[in-house]
Design a protein around this motif. Structure first.
Motif, PDB file in Angstrom:
ATOM      1  N   PRO A  43       0.741  -1.154  -0.085  1.00  0.00           N
ATOM      2  CA  PRO A  43       0.003   0.029   0.088  1.00  0.00           C
ATOM      3  C   PRO A  43       0.787   1.053   0.060  1.00  0.00           C
ATOM      4  O   PRO A  43       1.943   1.123   0.499  1.00  0.00           O
ATOM      5  N   PRO A  44       0.539   2.314  -0.444  1.00  0.00           N
ATOM      6  CA  PRO A  44       1.227   3.440  -0.625  1.00  0.00           C
ATOM      7  C   PRO A  44       1.121   4.099   0.835  1.00  0.00           C
ATOM      8  O   PRO A  44       0.263   3.900   1.629  1.00  0.00           O
ATOM      9  N   GLU A  45       2.070   5.114   1.091  1.00  0.00           N
ATOM     10  CA  GLU A  45       2.505   5.681   2.383  1.00  0.00           C
ATOM     11  C   GLU A  45       1.433   7.007   2.184  1.00  0.00           C
ATOM     12  O   GLU A  45       1.559   7.577   1.125  1.00  0.00           O
ATOM     13  N   ILE A  46       0.540   7.332   3.103  1.00  0.00           N
ATOM     14  CA  ILE A  46      -0.503   8.425   3.098  1.00  0.00           C
ATOM     15  C   ILE A  46      -0.227   9.385   4.306  1.00  0.00           C
ATOM     16  O   ILE A  46       0.100   8.580   5.466  1.00  0.00           O
ATOM     17  N   ALA A  47      -0.616  10.513   4.373  1.00  0.00           N
ATOM     18  CA  ALA A  47      -0.561  11.296   5.696  1.00  0.00           C
ATOM     19  C   ALA A  47      -1.552  10.780   6.708  1.00  0.00           C
ATOM     20  O   ALA A  47      -2.606  10.480   6.178  1.00  0.00           O
ATOM     21  N   TYR A  48      -0.909  10.639   7.862  1.00  0.00           N
ATOM     22  CA  TYR A  48      -1.906  10.259   8.775  1.00  0.00           C
ATOM     23  C   TYR A  48      -2.995  11.195   9.171  1.00  0.00           C
ATOM     24  O   TYR A  48      -2.831  12.436   9.577  1.00  0.00           O
ATOM     25  N   LYS A  49      -4.153  10.727   9.260  1.00  0.00           N
ATOM     26  CA  LYS A  49      -5.184  11.449   9.903  1.00  0.00           C
ATOM     27  C   LYS A  49      -6.192  10.371  10.314  1.00  0.00           C
ATOM     28  O   LYS A  49      -6.211   9.128  10.123  1.00  0.00           O
ATOM     29  N   THR A  50      -7.181  10.908  11.240  1.00  0.00           N
ATOM     30  CA  THR A  50      -8.402  10.171  11.680  1.00  0.00           C
ATOM     31  C   THR A  50      -9.814  10.806  11.266  1.00  0.00           C
ATOM     32  O   THR A  50      -9.809  11.939  11.381  1.00  0.00           O
ATOM     33  N   LEU A  51     -10.757   9.901  10.958  1.00  0.00           N
ATOM     34  CA  LEU A  51     -11.803  10.260  10.701  1.00  0.00           C
ATOM     35  C   LEU A  51     -12.767   9.402  11.392  1.00  0.00           C
ATOM     36  O   LEU A  51     -12.648   8.352  11.293  1.00  0.00           O
ATOM     37  N   VAL A  52     -13.869   9.969  12.334  1.00  0.00           N
ATOM     38  CA  VAL A  52     -14.522   9.103  13.017  1.00  0.00           C
ATOM     39  C   VAL A  52     -13.881   7.944  13.782  1.00  0.00           C
ATOM     40  O   VAL A  52     -14.311   6.723  13.702  1.00  0.00           O
ATOM     41  N   GLY A  53     -12.752   8.351  14.272  1.00  0.00           N
ATOM     42  CA  GLY A  53     -12.010   7.176  14.972  1.00  0.00           C
ATOM     43  C   GLY A  53     -11.319   6.242  14.176  1.00  0.00           C
ATOM     44  O   GLY A  53     -10.667   5.373  14.565  1.00  0.00           O
ATOM     45  N   SER A  54     -11.178   6.273  12.707  1.00  0.00           N
ATOM     46  CA  SER A  54     -10.401   5.514  11.844  1.00  0.00           C
ATOM     47  C   SER A  54      -9.478   6.102  11.418  1.00  0.00           C
ATOM     48  O   SER A  54      -9.486   7.187  10.989  1.00  0.00           O
ATOM     49  N   SER A  55      -8.222   5.523  11.252  1.00  0.00           N
ATOM     50  CA  SER A  55      -6.903   6.020  10.655  1.00  0.00           C
ATOM     51  C   SER A  55      -6.943   6.011   9.128  1.00  0.00           C
ATOM     52  O   SER A  55      -7.913   5.439   8.643  1.00  0.00           O
ATOM     53  N   SER A  56      -6.409   6.847   8.430  1.00  0.00           N
ATOM     54  CA  SER A  56      -6.404   7.110   7.037  1.00  0.00           C
ATOM     55  C   SER A  56      -5.803   5.923   6.390  1.00  0.00           C
ATOM     56  O   SER A  56      -6.341   5.482   5.305  1.00  0.00           O
ATOM     57  N   ASP A  57      -4.848   5.086   7.083  1.00  0.00           N
ATOM     58  CA  ASP A  57      -4.481   3.743   6.491  1.00  0.00           C
ATOM     59  C   ASP A  57      -5.898   2.824   6.741  1.00  0.00           C
ATOM     60  O   ASP A  57      -5.840   1.945   5.421  1.00  0.00           O
ATOM     61  N   ARG A  58      -6.545   2.680   7.652  1.00  0.00           N
ATOM     62  CA  ARG A  58      -7.490   1.823   7.610  1.00  0.00           C
ATOM     63  C   ARG A  58      -8.636   2.179   6.638  1.00  0.00           C
ATOM     64  O   ARG A  58      -9.173   1.166   5.827  1.00  0.00           O
ATOM     65  N   ILE A  59      -8.820   3.510   6.285  1.00  0.00           N
ATOM     66  CA  ILE A  59      -9.801   3.869   5.270  1.00  0.00           C
ATOM     67  C   ILE A  59      -9.423   3.476   4.088  1.00  0.00           C
ATOM     68  O   ILE A  59     -10.163   2.872   3.281  1.00  0.00           O
ATOM     69  N   LEU A  60      -8.175   3.842   3.900  1.00  0.00           N
ATOM     70  CA  LEU A  60      -7.638   3.338   2.594  1.00  0.00           C
ATOM     71  C   LEU A  60      -7.656   1.897   2.326  1.00  0.00           C
ATOM     72  O   LEU A  60      -8.239   1.488   1.115  1.00  0.00           O
ATOM     73  N   ARG A  61      -7.164   0.910   3.330  1.00  0.00           N
ATOM     74  CA  ARG A  61      -7.413  -0.396   3.131  1.00  0.00           C
ATOM     75  C   ARG A  61      -8.960  -0.884   2.916  1.00  0.00           C
ATOM     76  O   ARG A  61      -9.294  -1.812   1.994  1.00  0.00           O
ATOM     77  N   LYS A  62     -10.012  -0.109   3.350  1.00  0.00           N
ATOM     78  CA  LYS A  62     -11.162  -0.442   3.246  1.00  0.00           C
ATOM     79  C   LYS A  62     -11.491  -0.289   2.032  1.00  0.00           C
ATOM     80  O   LYS A  62     -12.483  -0.965   1.084  1.00  0.00           O
ATOM     81  N   ILE A  63     -11.141   0.993   1.453  1.00  0.00           N
ATOM     82  CA  ILE A  63     -11.586   1.363   0.013  1.00  0.00           C
ATOM     83  C   ILE A  63     -10.956   0.314  -0.939  1.00  0.00           C
ATOM     84  O   ILE A  63     -11.694  -0.265  -1.794  1.00  0.00           O
ATOM     85  N   TYR A  64      -9.678   0.092  -1.009  1.00  0.00           N
ATOM     86  CA  TYR A  64      -9.178  -1.066  -1.473  1.00  0.00           C
ATOM     87  C   TYR A  64      -9.743  -2.449  -1.426  1.00  0.00           C
ATOM     88  O   TYR A  64     -10.212  -3.005  -2.515  1.00  0.00           O
ATOM     89  N   ARG A  65     -10.206  -2.874  -0.466  1.00  0.00           N
ATOM     90  CA  ARG A  65     -10.977  -4.302  -0.394  1.00  0.00           C
ATOM     91  C   ARG A  65     -12.355  -4.143  -0.989  1.00  0.00           C
ATOM     92  O   ARG A  65     -13.007  -4.934  -1.658  1.00  0.00           O
ATOM     93  N   ARG A  66     -13.064  -2.948  -0.904  1.00  0.00           N
ATOM     94  CA  ARG A  66     -14.471  -2.647  -1.374  1.00  0.00           C
ATOM     95  C   ARG A  66     -14.328  -2.661  -3.189  1.00  0.00           C
ATOM     96  O   ARG A  66     -14.915  -3.411  -3.878  1.00  0.00           O
ATOM     97  N   GLN A  67     -13.262  -1.981  -3.606  1.00  0.00           N
ATOM     98  CA  GLN A  67     -12.951  -2.191  -4.936  1.00  0.00           C
ATOM     99  C   GLN A  67     -12.418  -3.669  -5.559  1.00  0.00           C
ATOM    100  O   GLN A  67     -13.207  -3.807  -6.482  1.00  0.00           O
ATOM    101  N   VAL A  68     -11.746  -4.309  -4.549  1.00  0.00           N
ATOM    102  CA  VAL A  68     -11.422  -5.878  -4.970  1.00  0.00           C
ATOM    103  C   VAL A  68     -12.784  -6.425  -5.006  1.00  0.00           C
ATOM    104  O   VAL A  68     -13.064  -7.540  -5.939  1.00  0.00           O
ATOM    105  N   VAL A  69     -13.533  -6.377  -4.100  1.00  0.00           N
ATOM    106  CA  VAL A  69     -14.956  -7.197  -4.022  1.00  0.00           C
ATOM    107  C   VAL A  69     -15.690  -6.873  -5.191  1.00  0.00           C
ATOM    108  O   VAL A  69     -16.311  -7.727  -5.931  1.00  0.00           O
TER     109      VAL A  69
END
Length: 136
Positions: A43-69
């Motif tokens: 995965p690419p490195e992205i700037a850290y931030k949180t949204l509704v308690g989730s890190s930017s890395d977690r959000i990016l991984r969720k997007i990736y998995r949704r696109q894979v599905v």
């Protein structure tokens, strides 16, 4: 005699230096082989931030998995290495478009739902679904 030993030692040290490097600048390849033999991308490195308690890395991984599905479903629920382990480019683009500029607060219910909803393929976890087809 001592000069010959010293010259030999210098040559041995130079030869050894040609085999060894001590640099922290060496980048690891952006791909790796999975246990099943697929080529996967880091995965690419992205700037850290949180949204509704989730890190930017977690959000990016969720997007990736949704696109894979979505890609697997579009292909008639057939897993392949290319569908299961695509590059991160599309996920990163979606992250930057939809999430990177959002305010860091707890008011976005849709972001919370997006991050905490598991995407399933035919009712199964993505990893289990593809493993049954020999893609892991």
């Amino acid at each position: 005699m001592a000069a010959d030993l010293e010259a030999g030692a210098v040559k041995a040290i130079e030869k050894e230096r040609n085999y060894m490097t001590f640099s922290n600048d060496v980048k690891m390849p952006p791909t790796y082989k999975t246990a099943g033999g697929c080529t996967a991308y880091d995965p690419p490195e992205i700037a850290y931030k949180t949204l509704v308690g989730s890190s930017s890395d977690r959000i990016l991984r969720k997007i990736y998995r949704r696109q894979v599905v979505a890609g697997i479903e579009k292909a008639g629920n057939k897993c392949s290495c290319e569908l299961r382990f695509p590059t991160w480019d599309a996920a990163l683009q979606e992250y930057e478009t939809r999430f990177a500029n959002l305010a860091d607060d707890d008011s976005s219910a849709w972001v919370f739902d997006f991050v905490h909803t598991e995407m399933l393929v035919n009712g199964e976890n993505l990893d289990d679904f593809c493993s049954k087809q020999g893609v892991f």
